[in-house]
Design a protein around this motif. Structure first.
Motif, PDB file in Angstrom:
ATOM      1  N   ASP A 203      57.141  -0.703   5.377  1.00 55.47           N
ATOM      2  CA  ASP A 203      57.869   0.330   6.117  1.00 55.47           C
ATOM      3  C   ASP A 203      58.177   1.551   5.265  1.00 55.47           C
ATOM      4  N   VAL A 204      57.431   1.727   4.190  1.00 53.17           N
ATOM      5  CA  VAL A 204      57.666   2.824   3.247  1.00 53.17           C
ATOM      6  C   VAL A 204      56.758   4.001   3.586  1.00 53.17           C
ATOM      7  N   LYS A 205      57.318   5.220   3.465  1.00 56.70           N
ATOM      8  CA  LYS A 205      56.546   6.453   3.617  1.00 56.70           C
ATOM      9  C   LYS A 205      56.760   7.296   2.351  1.00 56.70           C
ATOM     10  N   ILE A 206      55.671   7.781   1.761  1.00 53.24           N
ATOM     11  CA  ILE A 206      55.766   8.579   0.543  1.00 53.24           C
ATOM     12  C   ILE A 206      54.926   9.839   0.713  1.00 53.24           C
ATOM     13  N   GLY A 207      55.543  11.011   0.440  1.00 55.10           N
ATOM     14  CA  GLY A 207      54.890  12.285   0.646  1.00 55.10           C
ATOM     15  C   GLY A 207      54.042  12.744  -0.524  1.00 55.10           C
ATOM     16  N   ALA A 208      53.268  13.783  -0.289  1.00 55.26           N
ATOM     17  CA  ALA A 208      52.286  14.294  -1.237  1.00 55.26           C
ATOM     18  C   ALA A 208      52.926  14.700  -2.551  1.00 55.26           C
TER      19      ALA A 208
ATOM     20  N   THR B  56      62.131   2.967   3.859  1.00 57.57           N
ATOM     21  CA  THR B  56      62.361   4.012   2.869  1.00 57.57           C
ATOM     22  C   THR B  56      61.383   5.158   3.084  1.00 57.57           C
ATOM     23  N   THR B  57      61.916   6.366   3.194  1.00 58.65           N
ATOM     24  CA  THR B  57      61.101   7.571   3.328  1.00 58.65           C
ATOM     25  C   THR B  57      61.342   8.452   2.117  1.00 58.65           C
ATOM     26  N   ILE B  58      60.273   8.834   1.434  1.00 55.46           N
ATOM     27  CA  ILE B  58      60.345   9.654   0.225  1.00 55.46           C
ATOM     28  C   ILE B  58      59.512  10.906   0.459  1.00 55.46           C
ATOM     29  N   GLY B  59      60.085  12.072   0.187  1.00 53.97           N
ATOM     30  CA  GLY B  59      59.404  13.337   0.431  1.00 53.97           C
ATOM     31  C   GLY B  59      58.338  13.647  -0.605  1.00 53.97           C
ATOM     32  N   HIS B  60      58.086  14.943  -0.793  1.00 53.03           N
ATOM     33  CA  HIS B  60      56.986  15.338  -1.666  1.00 53.03           C
ATOM     34  C   HIS B  60      57.463  15.751  -3.055  1.00 53.03           C
ATOM     35  N   ASP B  61      56.564  15.616  -4.004  1.00 48.85           N
ATOM     36  CA  ASP B  61      56.761  16.099  -5.378  1.00 48.85           C
ATOM     37  C   ASP B  61      57.968  15.478  -6.072  1.00 48.85           C
ATOM     38  N   ASN B  62      58.266  14.247  -5.749  1.00 48.02           N
ATOM     39  CA  ASN B  62      59.281  13.506  -6.495  1.00 48.02           C
ATOM     40  C   ASN B  62      58.631  12.841  -7.707  1.00 48.02           C
ATOM     41  N   ARG B  63      59.420  12.652  -8.761  1.00 46.95           N
ATOM     42  CA  ARG B  63      58.935  11.911  -9.927  1.00 46.95           C
ATOM     43  C   ARG B  63      59.841  10.707 -10.129  1.00 46.95           C
ATOM     44  N   ILE B  64      59.315   9.541  -9.857  1.00 44.23           N
ATOM     45  CA  ILE B  64      60.067   8.297  -9.927  1.00 44.23           C
ATOM     46  C   ILE B  64      59.562   7.523 -11.140  1.00 44.23           C
ATOM     47  N   PHE B  65      60.433   7.278 -12.080  1.00 45.76           N
ATOM     48  CA  PHE B  65      60.040   6.628 -13.327  1.00 45.76           C
ATOM     49  C   PHE B  65      59.968   5.110 -13.158  1.00 45.76           C
TER      50      PHE B  65
ATOM     51  N   PHE C 287      60.574   1.021 -13.437  1.00 46.12           N
ATOM     52  CA  PHE C 287      61.680   0.067 -13.281  1.00 46.12           C
ATOM     53  C   PHE C 287      62.779   0.570 -12.334  1.00 46.12           C
ATOM     54  N   VAL C 288      62.393   1.290 -11.301  1.00 43.26           N
ATOM     55  CA  VAL C 288      63.338   1.780 -10.296  1.00 43.26           C
ATOM     56  C   VAL C 288      63.272   0.872  -9.072  1.00 43.26           C
ATOM     57  N   SER C 289      64.414   0.672  -8.407  1.00 45.34           N
ATOM     58  CA  SER C 289      64.473  -0.110  -7.172  1.00 45.34           C
ATOM     59  C   SER C 289      64.986   0.776  -6.041  1.00 45.34           C
ATOM     60  N   LEU C 290      64.155   0.978  -5.018  1.00 43.26           N
ATOM     61  CA  LEU C 290      64.504   1.851  -3.893  1.00 43.26           C
ATOM     62  C   LEU C 290      64.370   1.087  -2.573  1.00 43.26           C
ATOM     63  N   GLY C 291      65.400   1.206  -1.722  1.00 47.17           N
ATOM     64  CA  GLY C 291      65.316   0.661  -0.379  1.00 47.17           C
ATOM     65  C   GLY C 291      65.612  -0.806  -0.252  1.00 47.17           C
ATOM     66  N   SER C 292      66.202  -1.399  -1.268  1.00 44.32           N
ATOM     67  CA  SER C 292      66.524  -2.826  -1.176  1.00 44.32           C
ATOM     68  C   SER C 292      67.689  -3.050  -0.219  1.00 44.32           C
TER      69      SER C 292
ATOM     70  N   LEU D  91      66.744   4.274   3.853  1.00 45.01           N
ATOM     71  CA  LEU D  91      66.970   5.125   2.686  1.00 45.01           C
ATOM     72  C   LEU D  91      66.038   6.313   2.842  1.00 45.01           C
ATOM     73  N   VAL D  92      66.601   7.529   2.767  1.00 47.43           N
ATOM     74  CA  VAL D  92      65.812   8.748   2.908  1.00 47.43           C
ATOM     75  C   VAL D  92      65.996   9.597   1.652  1.00 47.43           C
ATOM     76  N   ILE D  93      64.902   9.914   1.000  1.00 46.59           N
ATOM     77  CA  ILE D  93      64.912  10.722  -0.222  1.00 46.59           C
ATOM     78  C   ILE D  93      64.106  11.989   0.052  1.00 46.59           C
ATOM     79  N   GLY D  94      64.658  13.134  -0.333  1.00 47.64           N
ATOM     80  CA  GLY D  94      64.027  14.410  -0.044  1.00 47.64           C
ATOM     81  C   GLY D  94      62.891  14.751  -0.989  1.00 47.64           C
ATOM     82  N   ASP D  95      62.845  16.019  -1.396  1.00 42.82           N
ATOM     83  CA  ASP D  95      61.726  16.544  -2.169  1.00 42.82           C
ATOM     84  C   ASP D  95      62.159  16.928  -3.585  1.00 42.82           C
ATOM     85  N   ARG D  96      61.213  16.853  -4.520  1.00 48.41           N
ATOM     86  CA  ARG D  96      61.363  17.390  -5.885  1.00 48.41           C
ATOM     87  C   ARG D  96      62.532  16.760  -6.648  1.00 48.41           C
TER      88      ARG D  96
END
Length: 264
Positions: free
Chosen positions: A31-36, A50-59, A61-66, A80-85
């Motif tokens: 159910d995850v969406k990740i942008g360009a 979980t929805t993630i926008g564009h141009d994010n930098r995720i390093f 060992f991160v946990s998202l949407g648990s 969980l909604v994460i925007g851009d950049r």
């Protein structure tokens, strides 16, 4: 997809833009969406709705949407909604919302989230914030635009932090922090306004002066919160240039929780 490492596990139902990069040993749920333009480091888990926008930098060992840590949560389809950049550094944990709290945990745009930051369920974080290492916010917390949380800041559930505010390292915020305020301590106390931050963001001398007047009304003149609010409302006519800043403060104060009050 060329950007997905062969050692990553990506559910075929996930909606991943062709420009996304995913590192080895990362797991992405259905159910995850990740942008360009977004990059996901190795050993990261992205699950839930979980929805993630564009141009994010995720390093790494991160946990998202648990699943969130609210004991009332029963697996409802919250988000969980994460925007851009945004930059999200190592060991950060951001969780989905609850039905009772609106159903969404939200991170806006252009945020700088350092290592070990935590967004609990139903948190709403604006744009251009900085969370230093180990800044942790509990459920239902609201953080305005351009807020800076010092390292090891802890924020109690249902607390709001107004735009352009700042906390010092190790602050424990148990009450609501109005816009522009700088606080520190355990429990946190208001120390000043973020004047230098406002100047760096292009606030004119007149606008900074209006913020100083609001600080005096709230903290230096012995006024009740109601009296201080009336004094702040009058500033809009006295300094028309600062009318948006006055409105920002007035709207925040109008929603102050009687149980929490504001930092003093």
């Amino acid at each position: 997809m060329a950007g997905i490492h062969p050692a990553a596990i990506v559910d075929p139902k996930a909606q991943i833009d062709a420009g996304v990069t995913i590192g080895p040993f990362s797991i992405v749920g259905p159910d995850v969406k990740i942008g360009a333009g977004t990059t996901v480091g190795p050993h990261t888990v992205i699950e839930g709705r979980t929805t993630i926008g564009h141009d994010n930098r995720i390093f790494q060992f991160v946990s998202l949407g648990s699943a969130n840590q609210d004991k009332k949560y029963r697996g409802e389809p919250t988000e969980l909604v994460i925007g851009d950049r945004n930059v999200i550094r190592e060991y950060s944990t951001y969780q989905v919302g609850t039905v009772q709290g609106g159903g969404v945990t939200r991170l806006g745009n252009d945020n700088w989230m350092m290592a070990y930051t935590h967004l609990a369920h139903d948190c709403l974080v604006g744009d251009n914030t900085i969370f230093a290492n180990n800044a942790q916010i509990a459920g239902h917390v609201e953080v305005g635009d351009f807020v800076i949380l010092g390292a090891y800041t802890c924020v109690h559930q249902f607390v709001r932090i107004g735009a352009h505010g700042m906390t010092a390292m190790g602050s424990v915020l148990l009450a609501e922090q109005p816009p522009f305020v700088m606080s520190e301590g355990n429990p946190a106390q208001a120390r000043s306004m973020n004047y230098e931050g406002l100047r760096r963001r292009g606030f004119s001398a007149a606008r900074v002066a209006a913020v100083k007047t609001m600080h005096k009304a709230l903290y230096r003149e012995g006024l009740t919160l109601e009296q201080a609010t009336q004094r702040i409302h009058a500033l809009a006519a006295e300094t028309p240039e600062a009318a948006p800043d006055v409105q920002l403060m007035a709207e925040f104060l109008a929603r102050v929780s009687p149980q929490r009050g504001i930092v003093r």
